[in-house]
Design an enzyme around this catalytic site. Structure first.
Site, mmCIF file in Angstrom:
data_model
loop_
_atom_site.group_PDB
_atom_site.id
_atom_site.type_symbol
_atom_site.label_atom_id
_atom_site.label_comp_id
_atom_site.label_asym_id
_atom_site.label_seq_id
_atom_site.Cartn_x
_atom_site.Cartn_y
_atom_site.Cartn_z
ATOM 1 N N GLY A 10 -30.796 -31.491 -43.098
ATOM 2 C CA GLY A 10 -30.398 -32.487 -41.748
ATOM 3 C C GLY A 10 -32.081 -33.202 -41.990
ATOM 4 C CG PHE A 11 -33.809 -35.577 -38.016
ATOM 5 C CD1 PHE A 11 -34.979 -36.569 -38.744
ATOM 6 C CD2 PHE A 11 -33.996 -35.362 -36.522
ATOM 7 C CE1 PHE A 11 -35.804 -36.892 -38.328
ATOM 8 C CE2 PHE A 11 -35.036 -36.296 -36.336
ATOM 9 C CZ PHE A 11 -35.997 -37.093 -36.412
ATOM 10 C CB ILE A 12 -35.753 -31.467 -37.144
ATOM 11 C CG1 ILE A 12 -35.372 -32.298 -35.975
ATOM 12 C CG2 ILE A 12 -36.947 -30.913 -36.690
ATOM 13 C CD1 ILE A 12 -35.266 -31.608 -34.855
ATOM 14 C CG ASP A 59 -20.867 -22.146 -42.832
ATOM 15 O OD1 ASP A 59 -21.231 -21.497 -41.672
ATOM 16 O OD2 ASP A 59 -20.291 -23.095 -42.634
ATOM 17 C CB ILE A 60 -26.054 -20.049 -40.723
ATOM 18 C CG1 ILE A 60 -24.743 -21.003 -39.519
ATOM 19 C CG2 ILE A 60 -26.477 -21.129 -40.906
ATOM 20 C CD1 ILE A 60 -25.857 -21.265 -38.545
ATOM 21 C CB THR A 123 -32.201 -28.671 -27.790
ATOM 22 O OG1 THR A 123 -32.328 -30.452 -27.615
ATOM 23 C CG2 THR A 123 -31.118 -28.531 -27.414
ATOM 24 C CG ASP A 124 -35.114 -32.276 -24.346
ATOM 25 O OD1 ASP A 124 -34.502 -31.783 -25.086
ATOM 26 O OD2 ASP A 124 -35.814 -33.002 -23.768
ATOM 27 C CD GLU A 125 -29.220 -33.008 -25.040
ATOM 28 O OE1 GLU A 125 -28.009 -32.974 -24.954
ATOM 29 O OE2 GLU A 125 -29.285 -34.027 -26.266
ATOM 30 C CE1 TYR A 147 -27.032 -29.905 -30.203
ATOM 31 C CE2 TYR A 147 -27.902 -31.131 -28.193
ATOM 32 C CZ TYR A 147 -28.094 -30.415 -29.460
ATOM 33 O OH TYR A 147 -29.372 -30.070 -29.738
ATOM 34 C CE LYS A 151 -29.651 -25.769 -30.804
ATOM 35 N NZ LYS A 151 -30.141 -25.645 -32.218
ATOM 36 C CG ASN A 177 -37.802 -33.763 -32.934
ATOM 37 O OD1 ASN A 177 -38.952 -33.458 -33.697
ATOM 38 N ND2 ASN A 177 -37.368 -33.766 -31.840
ATOM 39 C CG HIS A 273 -26.223 -40.675 -20.532
ATOM 40 N ND1 HIS A 273 -26.157 -42.527 -20.765
ATOM 41 C CD2 HIS A 273 -26.809 -39.907 -21.176
ATOM 42 C CE1 HIS A 273 -26.859 -42.076 -21.692
ATOM 43 N NE2 HIS A 273 -27.071 -40.758 -21.889
HETATM 44 P P1 NAD Z 1 -28.149 -32.165 -37.974
HETATM 45 O O1 NAD Z 1 -27.284 -32.671 -37.412
HETATM 46 O O2 NAD Z 1 -29.342 -33.409 -38.798
HETATM 47 O O3 NAD Z 1 -29.318 -31.199 -39.315
HETATM 48 C C1 NAD Z 1 -27.997 -30.073 -39.442
HETATM 49 C C2 NAD Z 1 -28.044 -29.583 -40.728
HETATM 50 O O4 NAD Z 1 -27.717 -28.068 -40.565
HETATM 51 C C3 NAD Z 1 -27.090 -30.448 -41.369
HETATM 52 O O5 NAD Z 1 -27.899 -30.043 -42.356
HETATM 53 C C4 NAD Z 1 -25.875 -29.507 -41.674
HETATM 54 O O6 NAD Z 1 -25.239 -29.849 -42.922
HETATM 55 C C5 NAD Z 1 -26.136 -28.101 -41.528
HETATM 56 N N1 NAD Z 1 -25.604 -27.726 -41.105
HETATM 57 C C6 NAD Z 1 -24.427 -27.928 -39.647
HETATM 58 N N2 NAD Z 1 -23.514 -26.641 -39.611
HETATM 59 C C7 NAD Z 1 -24.056 -26.048 -40.492
HETATM 60 C C8 NAD Z 1 -23.392 -24.042 -40.628
HETATM 61 N N3 NAD Z 1 -22.505 -23.552 -40.525
HETATM 62 N N4 NAD Z 1 -23.994 -24.087 -41.866
HETATM 63 C C9 NAD Z 1 -25.377 -23.903 -42.353
HETATM 64 N N5 NAD Z 1 -25.730 -25.403 -42.719
HETATM 65 C C10 NAD Z 1 -25.642 -26.076 -41.408
HETATM 66 O O7 NAD Z 1 -29.768 -31.824 -36.496
HETATM 67 P P2 NAD Z 1 -31.169 -32.515 -36.713
HETATM 68 O O8 NAD Z 1 -31.571 -33.302 -35.477
HETATM 69 O O9 NAD Z 1 -32.475 -31.934 -37.959
HETATM 70 O O10 NAD Z 1 -31.563 -30.738 -35.426
HETATM 71 C C11 NAD Z 1 -31.939 -29.710 -35.871
HETATM 72 C C12 NAD Z 1 -32.170 -28.094 -34.983
HETATM 73 O O11 NAD Z 1 -33.422 -29.195 -34.354
HETATM 74 C C13 NAD Z 1 -30.470 -28.522 -34.107
HETATM 75 O O12 NAD Z 1 -30.624 -26.850 -34.118
HETATM 76 C C14 NAD Z 1 -30.126 -29.173 -33.487
HETATM 77 O O13 NAD Z 1 -30.396 -28.604 -31.724
HETATM 78 C C15 NAD Z 1 -32.029 -28.635 -32.430
HETATM 79 N N6 NAD Z 1 -32.810 -30.191 -32.008
HETATM 80 C C16 NAD Z 1 -32.768 -31.352 -32.561
HETATM 81 C C17 NAD Z 1 -33.461 -32.340 -31.689
HETATM 82 C C18 NAD Z 1 -33.433 -33.866 -31.941
HETATM 83 O O14 NAD Z 1 -33.764 -34.634 -31.736
HETATM 84 N N7 NAD Z 1 -32.689 -33.861 -33.606
HETATM 85 C C19 NAD Z 1 -33.762 -32.332 -30.784
HETATM 86 C C20 NAD Z 1 -34.205 -30.564 -30.217
HETATM 87 C C21 NAD Z 1 -33.985 -30.027 -30.462
#
Ligand code: NAD
Length: 308
Positions: A10-12, A59-60, A123-125, A147, A151, A177, A273
């Protein structure tokens, strides 16, 4: 360290896998990701063939799989989550399943394995909105969308495993992020693409909702510092001190892309919101971390990434 990174496509998570392999030549990383709509192996381009890295599609919530993987590592970093607030408003079930039950499954596997550190990414949320001031790590949880509620549930489970099973848990709570490899449904990548294509940019309500924005590389560096230097049982807020209204972010994107502000379209507000989030970050700063990218610098790099 031998690190299992869940949600690493995923992203982060993918930015963090790249960061670890670039910064720590002795680290070995297993990326576990279910490749939902939000994950892509393309995000791991450049590290898929690294001999220190293994990608596992899975899958986790698969207890047998995560127990097997936990046997091969000393550290778990749990990014895997359903992460889009709007989707959680449409239906919370997958959020409870992955964010709560999935985290529970990982915590169970970690407790039975021999894990030196379990970093739960939050997350801050989970704190809910704050109109004035900033949230510290001691503030009560008051999540206001499905969501955020899942969390918060995961955070509480992780804390309870630390107390009852002595699992070496550390939790981070980061603000919004932005940066490379984010799914195009999220605000900044979507608005960059729309601005470049001359399409409207749909802004919720009057655009006055405030978020604190951190460039993803700054977050990865902070997560790495907490992973290595943080104290077991502690929570660390990670924020940038840079607050922007959604309208300010939208205008910054339009200006940077060279598109007209006439593309802004105010649309019906998101249900429930949150007006503003903001984090106190003294604890993570005491570990020697501070952000290195300004919002403008991060945005320029992000725009370059999406437009190229
Ligand atoms: P994202 O949605 O881009 O990535 C999530 C990843 O988890 C994806 O690659 C998805 O395929 C994988 N995934 C989902 N369900 C799964 C499962 N059951 N088993 C295995 N893999 C699974 O999310 P992100 O934005 O990269 O966020 C990553 C983490 O950071 C999350 O826990 C999110 O709550 C937290 N977070 C994100 C932000 C933000 O701004 N994006 C801010 C604070 C915290």
């Amino acid at each position: 360290m031998q690190i299992l990174v869940t949600g690493g496509a995923g992203f982060i998570g993918s930015n963090f896998v790249h960061y670890l392999l670039n910064q720590h030549e002795d680290d070995e990383v297993i990326t576990l990701d279910a490749l939902t709509y939000a994950g892509s192996k393309d995000n791991l381009d450049g590290v898929l063939n690294d001999p220190r890295h293994e990608f596992v599609e899975g899958d986790i919530r698969d207890r047998e799989l995560v127990s097997d993987l936990a046997d091969d590592v000393d550290t778990i970093v749990n990014f895997a989550a359903e992460s889009h607030v709007d989707r959680s408003i449409d239906g919370g079930k997958p959020f409870v399943s992955t964010n709560v039950q999935g985290t529970q499954t990982l915590l169970d596997a970690a407790t039975e394995g021999d894990i030196d550190r379990f970093l739960q990414i939050s997350t801050d949320e989970v704190y809910g909105q704050i109109l004035d001031g900033k949230f510290s790590e001691e503030d009560l949880l008051n999540p206001r969308n499905p969501y955020a509620a899942t969390k918060a549930g995961a955070d509480l489970l992780a804390q309870s495993f630390q107390t009852t099973h002595n699992l070496p848990v550390v939790i981070t709570r980061t603000c919004n992020n932005f940066g490379p490899r984010q799914h195009p449904e999220k605000l900044i990548p979507k608005f960059i693409q729309n601005a470049a294509d001359g399409m409207t940019l749909p802004v919720y309500g009057d655009g006055s909702n405030v978020r604190e924005w951190i460039y993803v590389k700054d977050n990865c560096r902070a997560l790495d510092v907490v992973l290595r230097e943080g104290t077991v049982g502690e929570i660390y807020n990670i924020g940038s001190n840079t607050e922007k209204t959604n309208l300010e972010v939208t205008e910054a994107i339009l200006n940077a892309v060279g598109a007209s502000e006439d593309l802004i379209e105010f649309v019906e507000d998101r249900a429930g919101h949150d007006q503003r989030y903001a984090l106190e970050t003294k604890k993570v700063e005491a570990l020697g971390w501070e952000p290195q990218y300004t919002f403008e610098d991060g945005l320029r790099r992000t725009i370059d990434y999406y437009l190229n």
